[in-house]
Design an enzyme around this catalytic site. Sequence first.
Site, mmCIF file in Angstrom:
data_model
loop_
_atom_site.group_PDB
_atom_site.id
_atom_site.type_symbol
_atom_site.label_atom_id
_atom_site.label_comp_id
_atom_site.label_asym_id
_atom_site.label_seq_id
_atom_site.Cartn_x
_atom_site.Cartn_y
_atom_site.Cartn_z
ATOM 1 N N SER A 87 0.859 -1.173 0.000
ATOM 2 C CA SER A 87 0.000 0.000 0.000
ATOM 3 C C SER A 87 0.903 1.234 0.000
ATOM 4 O O SER A 87 2.127 1.105 0.009
ATOM 5 C CB SER A 87 -0.897 0.001 1.235
ATOM 6 N N LYS A 88 0.274 2.384 0.025
ATOM 7 C CA LYS A 88 1.043 3.626 -0.053
ATOM 8 C C LYS A 88 2.150 3.691 0.989
ATOM 9 O O LYS A 88 3.251 4.139 0.715
ATOM 10 C CB LYS A 88 0.107 4.820 0.139
#
Length: 480
Positions: free
Chosen positions: A239-240
């Site tokens: 994820s980010k």
Amino acid sequence: MALRTRFAPSPTGFLHIGGARTALFCHLHARAHGGTTVLRIEDTDRQRSSQAAVDAILEGMRWMGLAPDEGPFFQSDSYQRHLAEAHRLLAEGRAYRCTCSVEDLDAMREEQRQKGLKPRYDGRCRHRDPGQSSDSPSVIRFKTPQSGEVSWHDLIQGDIRFANDELDDLVLVRSDNSPTYNLAVVVDDHDMNITLVLRGEDHISNTPRQIHLLEALGYQRPHYAHMPLLHGSDGAKLSKRHGAVSVLQYRENGFLPAAVNNYLARLGWSHGDQEFFTMEELERLFDVTRLGRSATIFNQEKLLWLNGQHIRTAKPGDLAAELSWHLNRMGLPDPGPERLTVLVPHFQERSKTMVEMAEKCHFLLVDDLPSYDTAAIDHHCTPDLLAPMSKLCDHLQSLDAASWQAGHLETIFKTVLADHGLKMGKLAQPVRIALTGTTVSPGIYETLLLLGRDKSLSRLQLGLKKFFNRTPEGMENPGQ
Ligand code: GLU
């Protein structure tokens, strides 16, 4: 048939590192096997698609050197063709209109849940007379085979099979007359003569549906290869917070496309124990069938290490182009490709990122140094160094532009050091601070040569004044 792969992103956001990996693998596998790459923008979800996202995907692919051989094609352009194929199935009795309302479907699922069954469409409209209630809103559903199984040999995952009674009757066309993802993909892959569908393993559950559909449509089945997804170092899906940001963000952070490509290719694929690969090597050696099946861990540290290796070995002209992009972005002066190509080799060994390189060569590009490391001045510019520094300036002043060469510079330094009984390090630091504003730079002669006579002298004189708070007699007083 010649190999044709496609990269089929949905333009709902930037090209993140996971999507970039899919694009890279399509490109590398095609190159290594004499194939062709096609870019298909899957923009059928009008609400979530945007031109900005299309531009970001194209720009990301361009920067990575993954421009497709064909495309971009836009899936929405084939809208009529997708509908026509759904209607063909309808006419052939392989699809049917379903008029179940959202409430009907909710009630059906609730009932199944209560009976402990897996919620799925039960096919209740399958046998309805097509003449009935044609005015009510309807979707077109595919008649999925109800018994038997579907299987394929996945080039990465091995043999995969699904029991058909696990699959419900897929919606092909929604009630607003828009084709669904599975219909559009199957028709497009066929029309574009795609022979290898390479995509993330999150699409595995779509594949049995797509195989049934393409068989009903009389299409040839492509090969499938489902890549393991990327995970962060904590094991969670990338994820980010793990770095699943836009590939263009990697550019901004100073990574080279060659390093990003090398790093991504090595995630799950290997060739002996080699870590460093040029793009040419990858385009020759890569093979999706040699990808491992387990999820791969994204490790920023290793990417940074590889970036340093690629900076070290890149051609100065190539780095100059990337450096120029960074200088412009950082609002620093850009002296043009020729001068940058000369400067770059002096910083290749010392820079892990292009941002670092831009910062390190900054002092060479500006007329006046914007600031000095004051702690370094306090530490290194002790009053006893005023006399040798002044002497050094005098001697250097006597060199004309043509004599501004390493040999002469060295002689002058040696003379001053000997006269004052000093070691090189003691004198070099104040000189370095005066020339660059910091204590970090290429070798001292290298720095003087890169800056040139006039800039070096004026910075040294200014340094004398600033660091030792006086101007030596007999010297003109520049930099005021
Ligand atoms: N458009 C799909 C996505 O972005 C990919 C479809 C496919 O590769 O079949 O996830």
